[in-house]
Design a protein around this motif. Structure first.
Motif: not given
Length: 879
Positions: A823-838
């Motif tokens: 299962d792969i998630k993808d985000f445009r911005r690094e900050s959005e990816a960090i928000d989602y992960a945490i």
């Protein structure tokens, strides 16, 4: 044909570690790839006629005319452009001769490399050489004389003057490094805390008060007169009334000159009438309201040079002049004088061509002459009011004929004014006799005296007057350098650089260092961003507080402009792995290794090159370098290490849980790996390798092992000390690690660490780098799938020529190659990816953020940690 790219090298580089000043042109021959010179009718004949001096180019034939032989046999236009570029500069007074032309990885595209003297002239030469070749191919006219003149003008606009240049050349001969600090004559000699500066011929050791006194001609005259130095009678005037009063007292002939003038500007000599005096006053007041009016002393014009309060040289100066032959006009006589091969444009030759200007016309008018006047045979006609070489004057060396009394007087004058580099203008019939006996006088004392008349006199012996200047600035036993450790390689450079800098700082040094995240002076960040290029290195070496430099040297800066230093004491090469291939002509790992070896190739025989014995390409570098070899290895039984130490070599190994230095057959244990924080109790194997390199480099600096041990214990992996390098954050229910790993090799190293982490779920936030090859991005995806249970793809801030869709597709392809159903998630911005992960972190999970913009990512994670710890923050900063 067209130029695709043009780079100016100004330091050791991929093309040459010894020749630092190179133009590197990427040339697309287009249709001319199919037409070597022997297939173009008449090309060789036109080339010979256009630039016959190319006959002297020996080329690979090693005989005069060798290049023409190559053209006749058939060679490609890149090769022709290389030779024309070199000869163009030579014809413009910039003698240079290194060049090479090599094919790139693309058919018809060549790297054309040639040396230059002045960068702006070199760039202009590159473009004009292409135009010349195109004109020769098409049989079209080209104005060669105009191009040569333009190159001369560019040279004069950009070069150091002859005086400053001579000091720099003398420093270079003594292997003293130098940095030009502006577009004029301000130059730094030496590095860091041992630097000295010169501007023209004023040194940083020169008293500013003395310069101020010398620039005030009235004050200078008063001081000299009070010390019983013979000076002309006269005083300062500001009006015609004052002028009239002085003339009544001292009589004609007189001299008028501005108080703060230089180079003879606004000065008029041998004034004999009131009308001429009024005109001369007006000319002087264009430069200064206050004007010196003094008695004109008859005799000859001499310049005496005193350096470090010691007499160095003396010259007789004669203004630009012609001597009549009874049949030629003044202009024809000037042309005859200028035909002397010793005369040239600006400072390119011993003498400067005489240029007709308003001073010349004024002097002709006073005698009732014009440029068309035919003067009598034997008559000497002065064309300038002063004897400056830059206006066409001549100089005769008289150093060996100066009377001892005059030598003593001049050395005393330098002390009276306080100038340690001092030019003294003397008017006297004969400098070989004491001034007081022949009625001579001291006219002026000059700060920043010109050296050209002594370096290249028209007659007499040349004098190396720059030598005593360097002797004064750097007396025997003093150093102009500071220790430099350079760190190169694919991965581990920044951690190794930081670790070395930390150890050196613990030894009490004031350290300047460069990394991928910034430039630091004594642990204070001075510049933020990727600072691994030559400008950043130069920034550290310019800093007057630094006594030790540790410089990370990355591929990009080396290929773009070369290194920012010429030699280093120790060079470390961590490893060479596939990264950035296909960029800037580096399409194989072997070529990449050549780039990484540039810093190592600058190490002199007295220095050390620290090489990774576990890396074949790095180990191979030992055959190319001039410095002594030191090796490091994670394998305590490495045959390469054993062979090296058998002959007394020095190495560092990971042996029985310890970082150990081998000195021949002796073992010196530095510290237990489990007690070195950066290794994470030995789990971060790549940081053990980095530690070995750092320990070996600092051990070679002759630091004590107990001091190195203590420094290793205090080098703590943290956002403050090692930003973006395995920065750990322990939340209540999960952990976060942030790292800058940006290629497959780096990710593999992280993977070995992650594999040793005990966590039920391992989550990776990854991205590809847009300017890498497709296969590199796919490989990054494959490696990510091997390491992580869940993957979040984010996009770099700079996509470097790719689209977001391309990046996502290639990474996904790599992941699916290993784990088709992940299962792969993808985000445009690094900050959005960090928000989602945490925000979606599962209990016990271990989240690895492979960051693009490290400072921003660190701030974001810190804010989450502060929020969990109950520290008040602004919630909007998390969005």
């Amino acid at each position: 044909m067209k130029i695709l790219d043009l780079k100016v090298m100004n330091g050791p580089n991929y093309w040459s570690a010894r020749r630092h000043k190179l133009i590197v042109m990427l040339l697309d021959l287009e249709d001319m790839e199919e037409k070597p010179t022997n297939l173009i009718p008449g090309f060789l004949d036109r080339l010979k006629k256009f630039m016959p001096s190319l006959y002297e180019h020996r080329c690979s034939e090693e005989v005069p005319g060798g290049f023409f032989m190559r053209v006749e046999q058939g060679t490609w236009m890149g090769h022709v452009i290389e030779h024309i570029a070199l000869e163009l500069q030579t014809l413009a007074g910039m003698d240079t001769g290194f060049g090479r032309t090599r094919e790139s990885d693309k058919r018809g595209v060549y790297h054309v490399v040639f040396s230059y003297v002045e960068a702006e002239s070199g760039v202009y030469t590159a473009y004009e050489s292409l135009k010349i070749v195109e004109a020769l191919i098409n049989g079209e006219d080209y104005d060669l004389d105009a191009t040569i003149q333009k190159l001369r003008e560019l040279r004069e606009d950009n070069r150091l003057g002859p005086s400053t240049g001579s000091i720099v050349e003398e420093a270079h001969r003594r292997k003293i490094p130098w940095i030009r600090l502006n577009n004029h004559s301000l130059v730094q000699l030496g590095y860091g805390i041992n630097q000295k500066r010169i501007q023209a011929t004023i040194a940083s050791t020169t008293s500013s008060l003395a310069v101020e006194i010398a620039c005030d001609k009235e004050e200078t005259k008063n001081l000299l007169e009070a010390s019983e130095i013979p000076v002309p009678r006269g005083r300062i005037i500001r009006s015609e009334e004052g002028l009239e009063e002085v003339i009544r007292k001292i009589g004609y002939p007189i001299v008028l000159k501005p108080v703060n003038g230089n180079h003879g500007k606004g000065a008029t000599t041998n004034i004999k009438t009131w009308e001429d005096a009024v005109v001369a006053l007006e000319a002087a007041q264009k430069y200064s309201r206050s004007v010196i009016c003094e008695k004109f002393i008859t005799g000859r014009d001499f310049r005496v040079l005193v350096v470090n309060y010691k007499f160095v040289a003396a010259a007789l100066r004669t203004p630009a002049a012609v001597i009549g032959d009874g049949k030629s006009t003044v202009q024809e006589l000037i042309d005859i004088v200028n035909s002397d091969p010793r005369r040239g444009y600006g400072h390119e030759k011993v003498l400067t061509a005489i240029k007709v200007d308003h001073f010349t016309m004024d002097m002709l008018e006073k005698k009732g002459y014009t440029l068309d006047t035919v003067i009598d045979k034997g008559e000497e006609l002065w064309l300038k009011p002063t004897a400056n070489l830059s206006t066409g004057g001549t100089a005769t060396d008289v150093t060996d004929f100066v009377h001892p009394n005059n030598v003593f007087m001049c050395e005393r004058i330098a002390r009276i004014i306080g100038l340690n580099i001092c030019g003294i203008d003397i008017m006297t019939p004969d400098l070989s006799q004491p001034l007081e006996e022949v009625g001579g006088a001291v006219l002026e004392v000059n700060a920043a005296p010109g050296f050209r008349m002594h370096l290249d006199p028209t007659e007499g012996l040349p004098r190396n007057v720059a030598e005593p200047v360097i002797d004064m600035l750097y007396p025997p036993g003093t150093s102009a350098r500071i220790p430099i450790i350079a760190v190169s390689g694919t991965n581990g450079k920044t951690t190794t650089t930081r670790m070395i800098a930390h150890i050196v700082k613990q030894m009490g040094h004031k350290v300047g260092y460069t990394t991928t995240d910034g430039v630091y002076i004594q642990n204070q960040m001075m510049m933020r961003g990727d600072c691994t290029g030559p400008k950043s290195a130069e920034f550290v070496l310019r800093d007057p507080t630094v006594d030790f430099a540790v410089l990370e040297c990355a591929r990009g800066g080396i290929l773009r402009a070369g290194l920012g230093f010429h030699t280093c004491d120790i060079a470390v090469v961590t490893n060479v792995a596939e990264d950035h291939l296909g960029l800037q002509g580096i399409d194989t790992i072997e070529k990449l290794a050549r780039v990484k070896a540039v810093a190592a190739n600058t190490v002199p025989p007295t220095g050390y090159v620290v090489l990774n014995a576990d890396d074949d390409l790095v180990y191979k570098m030992r055959d190319e370098v001039a410095g002594k070899i030191a090796l490091f290895s994670l394998d305590e039984n490495s045959p390469r290490i054993k062979e090296h130490c058998k002959t007394g070599g020095i190495a560092a190994i990971y042996e029985n849980g310890y970082v150990t230095v081998l000195k021949g057959t002796w073992k010196i244990r530095i510290e237990k790996v489990s007690d070195i924080p950066i290794t994470f109790s030995g789990k971060a194997v790549f940081n053990i390798a980095n530690t070995l390199a750092a320990v070996l480099a600092t051990y070679l600096c002759e630091f004590k092992t107990e001091d190195i041990r203590q420094a290793l214990q205090t080098f703590i992996p943290s956002p403050a000390m090692t930003p973006g390098r395995m920065n750990m954050f322990q939340f209540k229910n999960f952990s976060v690690m942030l790292d800058y790993a940006h290629n497959t090799h780096g990710l593999q190293a992280i993977g070995k660490f992650v594999d040793a982490v005990d966590a039920p779920l391992k989550v990776g936030i990854v991205a590809g780098v847009g300017d890498r090859r497709d296969e590199d991005i796919i490989s990054l995806g494959e490696e990510s799938a091997k390491i992580f249970d869940e993957i979040i793809i984010r996009q770099d801030k700079n996509l470097r020529g790719r689209t977001e869709e391309e990046m996502l597709k290639l990474l996904t392809q790599g992941i699916r190659n290993i784990k088709p159903n992940m299962d792969i998630k993808d985000f445009r911005r690094e900050s959005e990816a960090i928000d989602y992960a945490i925000q979606h972190a599962k209990p016990g999970s271990f989240i690895v953020i492979i960051s693009d913009v490290v400072p921003d990512a660190l701030d974001q994670v810190k804010q989450y940690k502060d929020m969990e710890d109950g520290v008040a923050i602004n919630p909007t900063s998390l969005t």
